[in-house]
Design an enzyme around this catalytic site. Structure first.
Site, short mmCIF file in Angstrom:
data_model
loop_
_atom_site.label_atom_id
_atom_site.label_comp_id
_atom_site.label_asym_id
_atom_site.label_seq_id
_atom_site.Cartn_x
_atom_site.Cartn_y
_atom_site.Cartn_z
N ASP A 67 10.19 15.57 -12.19
CA ASP A 67 9.06 16.12 -12.82
C ASP A 67 8.83 17.40 -12.80
O ASP A 67 9.58 18.26 -12.29
CB ASP A 67 7.82 15.59 -11.88
CG ASP A 67 7.97 15.40 -10.44
OD1 ASP A 67 8.81 16.26 -9.94
OD2 ASP A 67 7.30 14.58 -9.50
N ASN A 137 0.06 8.50 -1.29
CA ASN A 137 -0.81 7.20 -2.11
C ASN A 137 0.41 6.30 -2.71
O ASN A 137 -0.04 5.66 -3.37
CB ASN A 137 -1.69 7.89 -3.09
CG ASN A 137 -0.96 8.68 -3.96
OD1 ASN A 137 0.05 8.73 -4.03
ND2 ASN A 137 -1.80 9.22 -5.00
N HIS A 139 2.88 7.41 -4.52
CA HIS A 139 3.49 7.85 -5.67
C HIS A 139 4.79 8.15 -5.73
O HIS A 139 5.26 8.61 -4.64
CB HIS A 139 2.59 9.24 -6.49
CG HIS A 139 2.72 10.27 -5.83
ND1 HIS A 139 1.58 11.25 -5.14
CD2 HIS A 139 3.85 11.23 -5.54
CE1 HIS A 139 1.91 12.30 -4.79
NE2 HIS A 139 3.25 12.39 -4.95
N GLU A 144 1.09 8.28 -10.28
CA GLU A 144 0.13 8.13 -9.52
C GLU A 144 -0.20 6.47 -9.52
O GLU A 144 0.00 5.74 -10.40
CB GLU A 144 -1.09 8.71 -9.91
CG GLU A 144 -0.79 10.37 -9.70
CD GLU A 144 -0.89 10.96 -8.51
OE1 GLU A 144 -0.46 10.15 -7.37
OE2 GLU A 144 -1.02 12.32 -8.16
C1 GLP Z 1 5.15 15.80 -4.90
C2 GLP Z 1 6.45 15.30 -5.80
C3 GLP Z 1 7.12 13.99 -5.23
C4 GLP Z 1 7.44 14.13 -3.84
C5 GLP Z 1 6.07 13.82 -3.15
C6 GLP Z 1 6.08 14.00 -1.77
O1 GLP Z 1 4.13 15.23 -5.41
N1 GLP Z 1 6.34 15.20 -7.20
O2 GLP Z 1 8.42 14.10 -6.20
O3 GLP Z 1 8.07 12.86 -3.60
O4 GLP Z 1 5.28 14.94 -3.95
O5 GLP Z 1 6.44 15.33 -1.22
P1 GLP Z 1 6.64 15.73 0.18
O6 GLP Z 1 8.07 15.45 0.12
O7 GLP Z 1 6.26 17.12 0.22
O8 GLP Z 1 5.66 14.97 1.15
#
Ligand code: GLP
Length: 246
Positions: A67, A137, A139, A144
């Site tokens: 992304d 959540n 995702h 989402e």
């Molecule tokens: C972001 C990214 C995801 C990631 C998620 C969790 O929103 N787009 O790919 O897995 O957050 O992030 P973190 O690893 O900082 O908890």
């Protein structure tokens, strides 16, 4: 799904790096699906250390990121292009220009960019191993809750909880993007293998819902239960107290 339980973030990062290094050594032209966020930073660090020490080569490896934020160009330090360059690409021998792909968040026609990106992945034969983190959540990528399991690369409006969670990387709340381009759930599910990294107490509930909840679009990661080849590396804090029924 296979679960590997590790002690802490360090051990998760080490194990994940070993997993990827083995894949790269066995298949030098592997297509890797890359994730961003805080979780994989330690793994990328270990990959860089290994490259410097043992010379694991990424010359023929191709990468496809999950992304990118809309509105940020690759020079913006909060863009995922910048993140990938800083954390990994600038420190290994990958052909950054020709072999690393991330959706473009800085062009006018986002819908066109989504089609182009989905097509690009297919044109190269699809992702072999997709690395994933998980949002609180549920995702994955930026898919989402409520995203269709059939979705392909698309534009998303980020959930307010995701905007809040990502605000820690930005100086001011107004700078946090509210939209992104993300691979869809079906894009992710087409990857041949999936490596999911989960660390810390804050992900305990998400891991619990993933492992013990039903498969539902309200918890996007739950679809991973239908994938034939998922490995989860989770640390003690993320697993704590979970009764696992897979
Ligand atoms: C972001 C990214 C995801 C990631 C998620 C969790 O929103 N787009 O790919 O897995 O957050 O992030 P973190 O690893 O900082 O908890």
């Amino acid at each position: 799904m296979k679960i590997i339980e590790v002690k802490d973030y360090m051990e998760m990062s080490q194990k994940a790096a070993e997993y990827i290094i083995e894949k790269v050594c066995n298949q030098p032209n592997i297509k890797l699906g890359m994730a961003t966020g805080g979780t994989p930073v330690g793994m990328y660090k270990k990959l860089v250390e290994d490259h410097q020490k043992n010379g694991t080569s990424y010359k023929k490896v191709m990468t496809f990121n999950l992304d990118e934020y809309i509105g940020l160009n690759g020079d913006n330090k909060n863009s995922y292009r910048y993140y990938m360059n800083e954390n990994l690409f600038n420190h290994i021998d990958i052909d950054k220009k020709r072999n690393t792909f991330i959706p473009r968040g800085d062009i006018k026609d986002y819908n066109e960019e989504c089609l182009r990106y989905e097509d690009l992945i297919d044109k190269h034969g699809g992702v072999d191993v997709q690395i994933l983190g998980i949002g609180n959540n549920g995702h994955i990528g930026f898919n989402e809750p409520g995203t269709s399991f059939q979705s392909v690369t698309h534009v998303v409006n980020l959930a307010s909880s995701t905007i809040q969670a990502n605000a820690r990387f930005f100086e001011r709340m107004e700078e946090v993007p509210t939209q992104a381009i993300t691979m869809g759930i079906s894009t992710i599910m087409r990857s041949k293998e999936i490596l999911l990294l989960v660390s810390g107490e804050s992900k305990n509930q998400a891991l619990h819902s993933l492992l013990n909840g039903e498969i539902t679009e309200s918890f996007p990661a739950s679809i991973l239960k239908n994938h034939p080849c998922v490995t989860i590396i989770a640390d003690k804090a993320a697993i704590a107290g979970l009764k696992i029924h897979i």
